[in-house]
Design an enzyme around this catalytic site. Sequence first.
Site, PDB file in Angstrom:
ATOM      1  N   GLY A  11      11.994 -15.925  16.710  1.00  0.00           N
ATOM      2  CA  GLY A  11      10.936 -16.310  17.647  1.00  0.00           C
ATOM      3  C   GLY A  11      10.197 -17.574  17.223  1.00  0.00           C
ATOM      4  N   LYS A  18      -1.620  -3.309  18.419  1.00  0.00           N
ATOM      5  CA  LYS A  18      -1.809  -4.154  17.222  1.00  0.00           C
ATOM      6  C   LYS A  18      -2.949  -3.618  16.345  1.00  0.00           C
ATOM      7  CE  LYS A  18       1.129  -7.703  17.846  1.00  0.00           C
ATOM      8  NZ  LYS A  18       2.053  -8.206  16.839  1.00  0.00           N
ATOM      9  N   ARG A  52     -10.245 -21.534  23.902  1.00  0.00           N
ATOM     10  CA  ARG A  52      -9.294 -20.937  22.968  1.00  0.00           C
ATOM     11  C   ARG A  52      -9.226 -21.772  21.689  1.00  0.00           C
ATOM     12  NH1 ARG A  52      -9.677 -17.570  26.264  1.00  0.00           N
ATOM     13  NH2 ARG A  52      -8.086 -16.449  27.453  1.00  0.00           N
ATOM     14  N   TYR A  93      -1.320  -4.235  24.513  1.00  0.00           N
ATOM     15  CA  TYR A  93      -0.917  -5.031  23.331  1.00  0.00           C
ATOM     16  C   TYR A  93      -1.986  -4.918  22.236  1.00  0.00           C
ATOM     17  CZ  TYR A  93       0.084  -9.586  20.966  1.00  0.00           C
ATOM     18  OH  TYR A  93       0.361 -10.597  20.077  1.00  0.00           O
ATOM     19  N   VAL A 123       7.282 -18.057  15.716  1.00  0.00           N
ATOM     20  CA  VAL A 123       6.746 -18.091  14.347  1.00  0.00           C
ATOM     21  C   VAL A 123       7.884 -17.965  13.324  1.00  0.00           C
ATOM     22  CG1 VAL A 123       5.052 -17.090  12.766  1.00  0.00           C
ATOM     23  CG2 VAL A 123       4.591 -17.081  15.231  1.00  0.00           C
ATOM     24  N   HIS A 164       2.787 -18.013  27.085  1.00  0.00           N
ATOM     25  CA  HIS A 164       1.394 -18.349  26.768  1.00  0.00           C
ATOM     26  C   HIS A 164       1.046 -19.686  27.419  1.00  0.00           C
ATOM     27  CE1 HIS A 164       1.912 -15.329  23.525  1.00  0.00           C
ATOM     28  NE2 HIS A 164       0.663 -15.073  23.852  1.00  0.00           N
ATOM     29  N   GLY A 197      11.571 -10.467  13.614  1.00  0.00           N
ATOM     30  CA  GLY A 197      11.203 -11.483  14.612  1.00  0.00           C
ATOM     31  C   GLY A 197      11.540 -12.881  14.118  1.00  0.00           C
TER      32      GLY A 197
HETATM   33  P1  NAP Z   1       8.386 -14.635  20.189  1.00  0.00           P
HETATM   34  O1  NAP Z   1       8.675 -16.074  20.113  1.00  0.00           O
HETATM   35  O2  NAP Z   1       8.386 -13.964  21.505  1.00  0.00           O
HETATM   36  O3  NAP Z   1       9.405 -13.893  19.225  1.00  0.00           O
HETATM   37  C1  NAP Z   1       9.414 -12.492  19.168  1.00  0.00           C
HETATM   38  C2  NAP Z   1      10.373 -12.080  18.093  1.00  0.00           C
HETATM   39  O4  NAP Z   1      10.356 -10.641  18.019  1.00  0.00           O
HETATM   40  C3  NAP Z   1      11.818 -12.500  18.370  1.00  0.00           C
HETATM   41  O5  NAP Z   1      12.428 -12.832  17.149  1.00  0.00           O
HETATM   42  C4  NAP Z   1      12.434 -11.243  18.956  1.00  0.00           C
HETATM   43  O6  NAP Z   1      13.827 -11.137  18.701  1.00  0.00           O
HETATM   44  C5  NAP Z   1      11.688 -10.173  18.159  1.00  0.00           C
HETATM   45  N1  NAP Z   1      11.680  -8.894  18.857  1.00  0.00           N
HETATM   46  C6  NAP Z   1      11.100  -8.608  20.055  1.00  0.00           C
HETATM   47  N2  NAP Z   1      11.355  -7.323  20.388  1.00  0.00           N
HETATM   48  C7  NAP Z   1      12.112  -6.807  19.385  1.00  0.00           C
HETATM   49  C8  NAP Z   1      12.716  -5.551  19.151  1.00  0.00           C
HETATM   50  N3  NAP Z   1      12.574  -4.537  20.018  1.00  0.00           N
HETATM   51  N4  NAP Z   1      13.433  -5.385  18.031  1.00  0.00           N
HETATM   52  C9  NAP Z   1      13.593  -6.399  17.149  1.00  0.00           C
HETATM   53  N5  NAP Z   1      13.039  -7.590  17.288  1.00  0.00           N
HETATM   54  C10 NAP Z   1      12.321  -7.811  18.411  1.00  0.00           C
HETATM   55  O7  NAP Z   1       6.979 -14.290  19.535  1.00  0.00           O
HETATM   56  P2  NAP Z   1       6.097 -15.122  18.487  1.00  0.00           P
HETATM   57  O8  NAP Z   1       5.141 -15.927  19.288  1.00  0.00           O
HETATM   58  O9  NAP Z   1       6.965 -15.760  17.451  1.00  0.00           O
HETATM   59  O10 NAP Z   1       5.258 -13.938  17.835  1.00  0.00           O
HETATM   60  C11 NAP Z   1       5.401 -13.571  16.478  1.00  0.00           C
HETATM   61  C12 NAP Z   1       4.224 -12.692  16.108  1.00  0.00           C
HETATM   62  O11 NAP Z   1       3.007 -13.421  16.289  1.00  0.00           O
HETATM   63  C13 NAP Z   1       4.097 -11.456  17.015  1.00  0.00           C
HETATM   64  O12 NAP Z   1       3.776 -10.343  16.217  1.00  0.00           O
HETATM   65  C14 NAP Z   1       2.955 -11.797  17.947  1.00  0.00           C
HETATM   66  O13 NAP Z   1       2.286 -10.643  18.388  1.00  0.00           O
HETATM   67  C15 NAP Z   1       2.081 -12.658  17.047  1.00  0.00           C
HETATM   68  N6  NAP Z   1       1.192 -13.606  17.743  1.00  0.00           N
HETATM   69  C16 NAP Z   1       1.709 -14.549  18.600  1.00  0.00           C
HETATM   70  C17 NAP Z   1       0.839 -15.432  19.233  1.00  0.00           C
HETATM   71  C18 NAP Z   1       1.325 -16.498  20.175  1.00  0.00           C
HETATM   72  O14 NAP Z   1       0.481 -17.218  20.764  1.00  0.00           O
HETATM   73  N7  NAP Z   1       2.623 -16.686  20.356  1.00  0.00           N
HETATM   74  C19 NAP Z   1      -0.548 -15.358  18.971  1.00  0.00           C
HETATM   75  C20 NAP Z   1      -1.020 -14.406  18.066  1.00  0.00           C
HETATM   76  C21 NAP Z   1      -0.136 -13.535  17.451  1.00  0.00           C
HETATM   77  P3  NAP Z   1      14.928 -11.765  19.725  1.00  0.00           P
HETATM   78  O15 NAP Z   1      14.783 -13.256  19.655  1.00  0.00           O
HETATM   79  O16 NAP Z   1      16.231 -11.291  19.202  1.00  0.00           O
HETATM   80  O17 NAP Z   1      14.563 -11.213  21.083  1.00  0.00           O
HETATM   81  P1  GDP Z   2      -4.605 -15.338  26.169  1.00  0.00           P
HETATM   82  O1  GDP Z   2      -5.218 -16.307  25.216  1.00  0.00           O
HETATM   83  O2  GDP Z   2      -4.160 -14.091  25.509  1.00  0.00           O
HETATM   84  O3  GDP Z   2      -5.477 -15.092  27.356  1.00  0.00           O
HETATM   85  O4  GDP Z   2      -3.242 -15.906  26.731  1.00  0.00           O
HETATM   86  P2  GDP Z   2      -2.657 -17.289  27.260  1.00  0.00           P
HETATM   87  O5  GDP Z   2      -2.085 -18.084  26.152  1.00  0.00           O
HETATM   88  O6  GDP Z   2      -1.720 -16.853  28.342  1.00  0.00           O
HETATM   89  O7  GDP Z   2      -3.872 -18.153  27.865  1.00  0.00           O
HETATM   90  C1  GDP Z   2      -4.488 -17.773  29.042  1.00  0.00           C
HETATM   91  C2  GDP Z   2      -5.514 -18.770  29.546  1.00  0.00           C
HETATM   92  O8  GDP Z   2      -4.890 -20.001  29.951  1.00  0.00           O
HETATM   93  C3  GDP Z   2      -6.192 -18.186  30.780  1.00  0.00           C
HETATM   94  O9  GDP Z   2      -7.512 -18.686  30.901  1.00  0.00           O
HETATM   95  C4  GDP Z   2      -5.309 -18.753  31.906  1.00  0.00           C
HETATM   96  O10 GDP Z   2      -5.971 -18.770  33.171  1.00  0.00           O
HETATM   97  C5  GDP Z   2      -5.048 -20.169  31.370  1.00  0.00           C
HETATM   98  N1  GDP Z   2      -3.826 -20.807  31.914  1.00  0.00           N
HETATM   99  C6  GDP Z   2      -3.795 -21.956  32.651  1.00  0.00           C
HETATM  100  N2  GDP Z   2      -2.541 -22.240  33.014  1.00  0.00           N
HETATM  101  C7  GDP Z   2      -1.739 -21.286  32.461  1.00  0.00           C
HETATM  102  C8  GDP Z   2      -0.341 -21.067  32.465  1.00  0.00           C
HETATM  103  O11 GDP Z   2       0.458 -21.819  33.039  1.00  0.00           O
HETATM  104  N3  GDP Z   2       0.120 -19.978  31.766  1.00  0.00           N
HETATM  105  C9  GDP Z   2      -0.725 -19.125  31.103  1.00  0.00           C
HETATM  106  N4  GDP Z   2      -0.210 -18.109  30.416  1.00  0.00           N
HETATM  107  N5  GDP Z   2      -2.066 -19.300  31.104  1.00  0.00           N
HETATM  108  C10 GDP Z   2      -2.563 -20.360  31.769  1.00  0.00           C
END
Ligand code: NAP
Ligand code: GDP
Length: 346
Positions: A12, A152, A220, A148, A14, A191, A9
């Site tokens: 992405g 996890k 959050r 999801y 992170v 998100h 990843g």
């Molecule tokens: P992201 O921006 O969507 O990036 C996802 C990454 O995973 C990309 O590099 C993507 O590659 C790769 N990927 C997806 N499907 C794949 C597959 N089938 N095979 C190989 N690589 C694949 O996500 P992120 O937000 O950086 O998330 C990173 C980690 O943090 C994840 O494990 C996620 O669950 C966790 N996390 C995220 C959040 C958040 O708010 N974003 C919160 C808590 C935990 P490509 O670019 O090539 O598609």
């Molecule tokens: P979660 O923390 O896993 O629930 O995911 P999100 O990052 O998608 O946050 C969701 C919260 O933000 C919920 O309370 C939504 O109703 C609120 N929210 C408000 N506007 C938006 C928007 O434009 N996109 C998303 N994803 N959530 C929103």
Amino acid sequence: MSKVILVTGGSGLVGQALQHVLNDTESDPAFRAQPDETWHFATSKEADLRCPEQTRQLFEKYKPTHVIHLAALVGGLFKNMSHNLTFLRDNIRINDNVLSSAHDADVTKVISCLSTCVFPDEKGLRDLYPLTEQKIHIGPPHPSNFGYSHAKRLVDIQNHAYKQEFGRNYTSAIPTNVFGPYDNFDLRDSHVIPGLMHKAYLAEKSGTVFQPSGSGKPLRQFIYSRDLAKLFVWMLRNYDDVEPVILSVPEEQEVSIEYVVDSVVKAFQKNRASTDPSKPFDVKIEWNRAAADGQFRKPASNEKLATLLKESGVQFEFTPFEQALHETVDWFVKNYDSARTGVNKQ
Ligand code: NAP
Ligand code: GDP
């Protein structure tokens, strides 16, 4: 001993933050890449980790000693609600392939990325909050993202099983909601913070209303992707146990979605004041109250992290929320044409 670190990843949100923290000359030297470390950042184009053979070949190519496993199917509340099965299946497959390939390749350490979504919903549970590392499995997750969350959760189960059967110290990190440069700014699937940024940007540009979703009341905790990346580097170098670590700002920094909406608008106003002061950023906010709120709150404790950081002697400070938002808005405005917006810009 020198380390070869494979980051899944790597393209992405992170993964890009890790590249910045490790390689940028302006980043904190304590977290930059060390001479005895070789880092590789994999994308889905190089190997689709849902496929066992492609995963095995990726490990064969880089021969990692360490893995930071970030790759996942990721999305915000609304994408999760409509794709629970796909989130469950894709993430189970990705995680199982990565952990088994790591074991087969004799990788010393794997840090997989979970999320505070894995924790139980409060319904029917007393004294759940704050969430701590021991509470992952004590009740069902929130129904909005059960696919999801269960996928996890299984990583933590697998880590314990790899320890029991093979003595492996594979572990996991549990971040709260993350945001920053290179996020997915899609209008529907993202998100909350990147979704709000893109909506606010387009509303102002076209003179339409800015429509956040839900009631604005849910709470959050947010972590800046570049802070999270530093904590991954710290964990890689300093943590050697199976039990997960929550990577979060303190509980007191929980904020409402309404506060986030106001802060996003302020960040755009600050950006505009520095780029084109003659045209102040102005949008009318109209909440789409029919949209779902999701989980009301999921406040996590960062006590374990704070204690471990102190014991390790590593200096680390969280970036203030407003500063991190401002940096992200600056990046988004500057990179709109290449950012992941889901908008066809041809
Ligand atoms: P992201 O921006 O969507 O990036 C996802 C990454 O995973 C990309 O590099 C993507 O590659 C790769 N990927 C997806 N499907 C794949 C597959 N089938 N095979 C190989 N690589 C694949 O996500 P992120 O937000 O950086 O998330 C990173 C980690 O943090 C994840 O494990 C996620 O669950 C966790 N996390 C995220 C959040 C958040 O708010 N974003 C919160 C808590 C935990 P490509 O670019 O090539 O598609
Ligand atoms: P979660 O923390 O896993 O629930 O995911 P999100 O990052 O998608 O946050 C969701 C919260 O933000 C919920 O309370 C939504 O109703 C609120 N929210 C408000 N506007 C938006 C928007 O434009 N996109 C998303 N994803 N959530 C929103």
